[in-house]
Motif scaffolding. Structure first.
Motif, PDB file in Angstrom:
ATOM      1  N   CYS A 188     -25.113 -28.139  15.155  1.00  0.00           N
ATOM      2  CA  CYS A 188     -24.565 -27.683  16.428  1.00  0.00           C
ATOM      3  C   CYS A 188     -23.539 -28.684  16.975  1.00  0.00           C
ATOM      4  N   LYS A 189     -23.806 -29.962  16.837  1.00  0.00           N
ATOM      5  CA  LYS A 189     -22.838 -30.978  17.274  1.00  0.00           C
ATOM      6  C   LYS A 189     -21.543 -30.849  16.477  1.00  0.00           C
ATOM      7  N   TYR A 190     -21.657 -30.669  15.166  1.00  0.00           N
ATOM      8  CA  TYR A 190     -20.470 -30.454  14.338  1.00  0.00           C
ATOM      9  C   TYR A 190     -19.713 -29.210  14.811  1.00  0.00           C
ATOM     10  N   ALA A 191     -20.447 -28.158  15.091  1.00  0.00           N
ATOM     11  CA  ALA A 191     -19.835 -26.893  15.515  1.00  0.00           C
ATOM     12  C   ALA A 191     -19.069 -27.068  16.825  1.00  0.00           C
ATOM     13  N   VAL A 192     -19.672 -27.732  17.785  1.00  0.00           N
ATOM     14  CA  VAL A 192     -19.006 -27.948  19.074  1.00  0.00           C
ATOM     15  C   VAL A 192     -17.718 -28.746  18.865  1.00  0.00           C
ATOM     16  N   ARG A 193     -17.808 -29.817  18.105  1.00  0.00           N
ATOM     17  CA  ARG A 193     -16.626 -30.643  17.857  1.00  0.00           C
ATOM     18  C   ARG A 193     -15.538 -29.853  17.136  1.00  0.00           C
ATOM     19  N   ALA A 194     -15.923 -29.051  16.148  1.00  0.00           N
ATOM     20  CA  ALA A 194     -14.946 -28.260  15.398  1.00  0.00           C
ATOM     21  C   ALA A 194     -14.280 -27.211  16.289  1.00  0.00           C
ATOM     22  N   ILE A 195     -15.054 -26.546  17.128  1.00  0.00           N
ATOM     23  CA  ILE A 195     -14.484 -25.528  18.023  1.00  0.00           C
ATOM     24  C   ILE A 195     -13.524 -26.184  19.015  1.00  0.00           C
ATOM     25  N   ILE A 196     -13.882 -27.355  19.533  1.00  0.00           N
ATOM     26  CA  ILE A 196     -12.974 -28.071  20.435  1.00  0.00           C
ATOM     27  C   ILE A 196     -11.687 -28.427  19.690  1.00  0.00           C
ATOM     28  N   PHE A 197     -11.811 -28.944  18.479  1.00  0.00           N
ATOM     29  CA  PHE A 197     -10.644 -29.310  17.664  1.00  0.00           C
ATOM     30  C   PHE A 197      -9.754 -28.094  17.442  1.00  0.00           C
ATOM     31  N   ILE A 198     -10.348 -26.980  17.066  1.00  0.00           N
ATOM     32  CA  ILE A 198      -9.578 -25.749  16.827  1.00  0.00           C
ATOM     33  C   ILE A 198      -8.926 -25.284  18.126  1.00  0.00           C
ATOM     34  N   GLY A 199      -9.647 -25.404  19.239  1.00  0.00           N
ATOM     35  CA  GLY A 199      -9.068 -25.044  20.532  1.00  0.00           C
ATOM     36  C   GLY A 199      -7.872 -25.904  20.894  1.00  0.00           C
ATOM     37  N   MET A 200      -7.895 -27.166  20.468  1.00  0.00           N
ATOM     38  CA  MET A 200      -6.796 -28.082  20.754  1.00  0.00           C
ATOM     39  C   MET A 200      -5.622 -27.893  19.796  1.00  0.00           C
ATOM     40  N   LYS A 201      -5.921 -27.680  18.534  1.00  0.00           N
ATOM     41  CA  LYS A 201      -4.887 -27.705  17.485  1.00  0.00           C
ATOM     42  C   LYS A 201      -4.499 -26.338  16.940  1.00  0.00           C
ATOM     43  N   GLY A 202      -5.408 -25.378  17.008  1.00  0.00           N
ATOM     44  CA  GLY A 202      -5.166 -24.100  16.354  1.00  0.00           C
ATOM     45  C   GLY A 202      -4.548 -23.068  17.275  1.00  0.00           C
ATOM     46  N   SER A 203      -3.736 -22.222  16.686  1.00  0.00           N
ATOM     47  CA  SER A 203      -3.176 -21.066  17.384  1.00  0.00           C
ATOM     48  C   SER A 203      -2.926 -19.986  16.341  1.00  0.00           C
ATOM     49  N   LYS A 204      -2.597 -18.810  16.801  1.00  0.00           N
ATOM     50  CA  LYS A 204      -2.332 -17.710  15.878  1.00  0.00           C
ATOM     51  C   LYS A 204      -1.176 -18.067  14.933  1.00  0.00           C
ATOM     52  N   GLU A 205      -0.202 -18.788  15.462  1.00  0.00           N
ATOM     53  CA  GLU A 205       0.967 -19.164  14.678  1.00  0.00           C
ATOM     54  C   GLU A 205       0.739 -20.436  13.858  1.00  0.00           C
ATOM     55  N   ASN A 206      -0.100 -21.329  14.342  1.00  0.00           N
ATOM     56  CA  ASN A 206      -0.312 -22.624  13.698  1.00  0.00           C
ATOM     57  C   ASN A 206      -1.815 -22.857  13.561  1.00  0.00           C
ATOM     58  N   ARG A 207      -2.398 -22.273  12.548  1.00  0.00           N
ATOM     59  CA  ARG A 207      -3.850 -22.306  12.378  1.00  0.00           C
ATOM     60  C   ARG A 207      -4.349 -23.683  11.938  1.00  0.00           C
ATOM     61  N   ALA A 208      -5.560 -24.016  12.362  1.00  0.00           N
ATOM     62  CA  ALA A 208      -6.183 -25.296  12.002  1.00  0.00           C
ATOM     63  C   ALA A 208      -6.839 -25.165  10.633  1.00  0.00           C
TER      64      ALA A 208
END
Length: 148
Positions: free
Chosen positions: A6-26
């Motif tokens: 769960c800790k990994y999941a939270v960190r990954a979702i935050i990272f994707i929220g910061m870095k990922g977009s429809k045009e520039n996927r993480a």
């Protein structure tokens, strides 16, 4: 309190929220490398979120992940419920099983009465804390994720 998954999941979702977009996927490899999460373990976690509709993914050279919802609409509760299950918020603090509000005191765990108010506050917090709010308070400083 939270499982390692769960800790990994939270960190990954935050990272994707910061870095990922429809045009520039993480990219999963970059996420795993940056956050120090084993790649195969991370891939399984991310696929769970794709199946549950929190993430979108694309394969190929420009493939990767991005949030399927606005980051302000994804709460810590959503993540914990998906990874650790809804029972996470019902389990007895000392591990005797579900901690129900029984009318018979001897059927309750010995810490039930003291912990039930705290549990309610924890649930309230997890439901109110959004990924977007966390990202905003981080000020897009991804180095915070590396320290967790």
């Amino acid at each position: 309190m939270l499982s390692t998954t769960c800790k990994y999941a939270v960190r990954a979702i935050i990272f994707i929220g910061m870095k990922g977009s429809k045009e520039n996927r993480a990219n999963a490899r970059i996420i795993a490398s940056e956050l120090g999460i084993p790649m195969q373990f991370l891939s399984k976690i991310l696929q769970i979120f794709v199946r549950k509709g929190l993430l979108k993914s694309f394969k190929g050279p420009t493939g990767g992940f991005y949030l399927a919802k606005d980051s302000n609409d994804i709460t810590l509760f959503d993540i914990v419920e998906i990874i650790d299950g809804p029972g996470f918020f019902e389990t007895c603090l000392i591990g005797t099983g579900p901690c129900q509000s029984s009318t018979h005191k001897k059927e309750r765990c010995p810490v039930h009465d003291s912990y039930s108010a705290i549990r309610s506050e924890v649930v309230k917090y997890f439901k109110s804390e959004s990924i977007g709010g966390i990202i905003e308070r981080m000020g897009n400083d991804e180095n915070i994720l590396l320290k967790l």
